[in-house]
Design an enzyme around this catalytic site. Structure first.
Site, PDB file in Angstrom:
ATOM      1  N   CYS A  75       0.837  -1.202   0.000  1.00 40.86           N
ATOM      2  CA  CYS A  75       0.000   0.000   0.000  1.00 40.86           C
ATOM      3  C   CYS A  75       0.876   1.257   0.000  1.00 40.86           C
ATOM      4  CB  CYS A  75      -0.996  -0.024   1.153  1.00 40.86           C
ATOM      5  SG  CYS A  75      -2.336   1.202   0.935  1.00 40.86           S
ATOM      6  N   GLU A 107      -2.050  -8.449   4.432  1.00 40.72           N
ATOM      7  CA  GLU A 107      -1.957  -8.602   5.894  1.00 40.72           C
ATOM      8  C   GLU A 107      -3.298  -8.415   6.590  1.00 40.72           C
ATOM      9  OE1 GLU A 107      -1.277  -4.127   5.411  1.00 40.72           O
ATOM     10  OE2 GLU A 107      -1.222  -5.958   4.217  1.00 40.72           O
ATOM     11  N   HIS A 142      -3.744  -5.151   0.446  1.00 40.72           N
ATOM     12  CA  HIS A 142      -3.342  -5.433   1.827  1.00 40.72           C
ATOM     13  C   HIS A 142      -3.488  -6.917   2.171  1.00 40.72           C
ATOM     14  CE1 HIS A 142      -2.772  -1.410   3.600  1.00 40.72           C
ATOM     15  NE2 HIS A 142      -3.743  -1.001   2.802  1.00 40.72           N
TER      16      HIS A 142
END
Length: 233
Positions: A93, A181, A179
């Site tokens: 990001c 994560e 993203h």
């Protein structure tokens, strides 16, 4: 495996207490038994003294823009250039954006507005995403890379985010706007935390509905780890 996590932002409100901070999210996504991480608070002026002491340096997401007049952004760009070729570099990001800017690309606040929800990219079939046709991962951004740095290859994107994932073969570097994560629970909580401020109710409702679909975050995480294990090849 030893990873330097360059922390450039934090979850809003109480979300870090509920889900962990960004370094913790990446540890859960990437690490196996015996692996180590060291976190560097970039906004506080902390950066690794020796990038080659780590198998990789990973730049997290942030609410900052790469064009913001913040005193820590220029040193981060300088660090990325100095670390290029000396260790594997991974950007997610904001990390995707600042890496592109550091290496000669361009990032803007997109007139398309916020990209939020589960976004699907088409993969080019080369680089660190080779073998994938598409990938669906959580998005949360309004800035975008709009000019690719010299030597970089676009390996995935969408109509909304054409330059969604990059590969720098000469720099041992990769990056992605999405993203991996973010767990679905965290992604949904983040949408609710920003409802009425960053997102309209209509945007928030559409984003929440999209997160009911299957995602490829773990596969992308495996690809990130494989890249690091291979020494950035």
């Amino acid at each position: 495996m030893k990873i330097a996590i360059l922390e450039t932002g934090a979850p809003p409100g109480d979300l870090a207490g509920r889900f962990g901070d960004y370094p913790e999210m990446f540890r859960r996504l990437l690490l196996e038994d015996g692996d180590q991480t060291e976190t560097f608070d970039v906004a506080a002026g902390r950066l690794p003294a020796d990038p080659s002491a780590f198998d990789a340096c990973l730049v997290t997401g942030s609410s900052a823009g790469v064009y913001d007049p913040l005193p820590w952004i220029a040193p981060l760009k300088a660090f990325l250039n100095a670390a290029s070729g000396r260790t594997s570099l991974v950007g997610v990001c904001f990390g995707h954006q600042v890496m592109a800017e550091a290496f000669g690309g361009r990032v803007i606040q997109s007139p398309k507005g916020w990209g939020v929800g589960l976004h699907r990219y088409t993969a080019s079939g080369e680089g660190w995403l080779s073998g994938l046709d598409t990938l669906a991962v959580a998005a949360s951004h309004q800035d975008q890379v709009v000019e690719v740095p010299g030597g970089a290859r676009v390996v995935a994107g969408s109509d909304f985010t054409p330059l969604g994932a990059l590969y720098y073969p000469d720099r041992r570097a990769i990056s992605i706007q999405l993203h991996p994560e973010f767990t679905p629970d965290y992604a949904r909580a983040l949408v609710e935390a920003r409802r009425g401020s960053r997102y309209t109710d209509e945007q928030a409702d559409a984003a929440l509905a999209s997160h009911q679909g299957a995602n490829d975050r773990l596969e992308v995480g495996r690809r990130l780890r494989r890249f690091i294990e291979a020494g950035g090849a």
